[in-house]
Design an enzyme around this catalytic site. Structure first.
Site, PDB file in Angstrom:
ATOM      1  CB  CYS A   1     -34.076  49.398 101.017  1.00  0.00           C
ATOM      2  SG  CYS A   1     -33.731  50.765 102.138  1.00  0.00           S
TER       3      CYS A   1
ATOM      4  CB  THR B   1     -36.912  75.503 104.971  1.00  0.00           C
ATOM      5  OG1 THR B   1     -37.357  76.630 104.199  1.00  0.00           O
ATOM      6  CG2 THR B   1     -36.744  75.909 106.429  1.00  0.00           C
TER       7      THR B   1
ATOM      8  N   GLY C   1     -29.167  59.735 109.721  1.00  0.00           N
ATOM      9  CA  GLY C   1     -29.232  59.839 111.170  1.00  0.00           C
ATOM     10  C   GLY C   1     -29.865  58.653 111.865  1.00  0.00           C
ATOM     11  CG  HIS C   2     -32.864  55.942 109.969  1.00  0.00           C
ATOM     12  ND1 HIS C   2     -33.255  54.629 109.878  1.00  0.00           N
ATOM     13  CD2 HIS C   2     -32.458  56.301 108.735  1.00  0.00           C
ATOM     14  CE1 HIS C   2     -33.099  54.206 108.636  1.00  0.00           C
ATOM     15  NE2 HIS C   2     -32.617  55.204 107.918  1.00  0.00           N
TER      16      HIS C   2
END
Length: 402
Positions: free
Chosen positions: A327, A239, A202-203
């Site tokens: 990274c 969750t 998403g980022h």
């Protein structure tokens, strides 16, 4: 501050933050709970799944699995495929993949798998003949990214996946679409119809960090990576992070709303930056210039200049760029992507990546074009390889650049 490192991460869009806030406060319930108060949380997760299914053009919402990031999705896809197909022990990938793919492949190689790493040419295009030569009917998996995070070079996934399935329908095809999702059309019933698994985060498109997704086509043999509860159709226990999932879905909607106009404006700004740098700075070249590239990405090789010094001086001007993947920023080794592309040694440590988003402006590009040439000129004055008087490389060191 001028932020031009959007391939590393993006700012959270205001409308995305607004969408998330209720799930941190009054709607904090576990989406798996059965009582009525949890209905909105459960609805938010399933509504988000609908959004992603629509973006990928899949009719089956159960093919979308929410994860914490692209790296988790990649690990789940590759390790999951290996566990589900133990009789197959051969993987094909490329020399320019993100470390999240290459390190997983290296681990499997240590476990006894055969890994074929396909090279690229000077522009970053995949060697198609080598790819075809390395494919085997018994191959387990092909893992190839859609677009490179350092250069923006786009791979012909439709063609590569088609060749893979012609070789054998049992070979799985995985694609990392982290840099292209919401920016380049990805249709799992169209141009990506032969792709079995997709990963993204998403980022990279103005959603928060810490949330991503994995697409697994129905019928694809892939074992669960996270073991525990029944969440995500039994494929990823734990969750769900409702707030971040809802925010990521909102970011998809926002990207879709202005996709065409954003892409054209961003590409115009990128081209202005690219042409301005070429005009103002001698002995530079654009890595991937002659390949199909993402419209937001510019990777410039500046000969006879050390990249870390450029980044430091640009940072002092409050211009945020990078020398490659975030990274691998802690490594002193040259970029594995640029090494694979055969970038000359005189520019290997002097490459800078500019990556734009819809929030960048023409005024910011003008500011960079005013100051970046001065940064390069100042550093070249200190270089033993640069003839300051003639503004060119010293004769004994020349041999690269344009």
């Amino acid at each position: 501050m001028i932020y031009l490192d959007n391939n590393a991460t993006t700012n959270v869009a205001p409308e995305v933050l607004e969408t998330m806030l209720p799930f941190f406060k009054e709607e904090y319930y576990n989406p798996s709970s059965m009582y009525g108060a949890a209905k909105l949380a459960r609805y938010a997760v399933e509504s988000a799944r609908n959004t992603f299914a629509g973006e990928l053009k899949t009719a089956h919402n159960s093919e979308i699995i929410f994860t914490s990031c692209a790296t988790e999705s990649i690990n789940a896809a590759i390790f999951g495929a290996a566990k589900a197909n133990p009789e197959r022990r051969h993987i094909v990938t490329t020399a320019v993949e993100h470390p999240a793919v290459l390190e997983v492949c290296k681990q499997l190689q240590r476990d006894g798998y055969e890994v074929s790493i396909i090279g690229v040419d000077r522009d970053g295009n995949i060697d198609l003949h080598e790819f075809i030569r390395e494919l085997q009917p018994e191959t387990l998996l092909v893992a190839i990214m859609h677009a490179n995070n350092e250069t923006g070079v786009i791979f012909p996934i439709e063609q590569l996946a088609g060749i893979t399935k012609e070789t054998s329908r049992k070979i799985l095809f995985f694609c990392d679409i982290t840099q292209t999702f919401t920016k380049v059309p990805v249709n799992v019933c169209g141009n990506f119809r032969d792709v079995d698994m997709l990963a993204f985060s998403g980022h990279k498109f103005h959603a928060p960090k810490g949330v991503g997704a994995l697409y697994i086509r129905r019928g694809t043999p892939c074992r669960s990576f996270f073991i525990g509860g029944h969440q995500e159709f039994g494929r990823r226990a734990g969750t769900e992070n409702v707030a971040l999932i809802a925010g990521m879905a909102k970011a998809v909607d926002a990207a879709a709303e202005h996709h065409q106009s954003d892409a054209e404006r961003i590409e115009t700004l990128r081209n202005k930056l690219q042409n301005g740098i070429i005009e103002r700075i001698p002995n530079v070249e654009v890595n991937g210039l002659n390949a199909e590239r993402m419209p937001n990405t510019l990777n410039v090789a500046v000969h006879y200049v050390e990249g870390e010094s450029m980044l430091t001086m640009l940072d002092e001007l409050e211009i945020c760029v990078s020398s490659g993947s975030a990274c691998t920023s802690g490594s002193l080794e040259p970029s594995h992507v640029l090494t694979a592309m055969g970038v000359p040694f005189t520019a290997m440590h002097g490459s800078v990546r500019f990556s734009l988003s819809r929030y960048n402006t023409e005024e910011e590009i003008d500011f960079v074009l005013e100051h970046f040439p001065k940064v390069v000129a100042n550093l070249r004055r200190m270089s033993p390889y640069w003839d300051q008087g003639n503004n060119c490389p010293r004769e004994e060191t020349s041999g690269g650049g344009s």
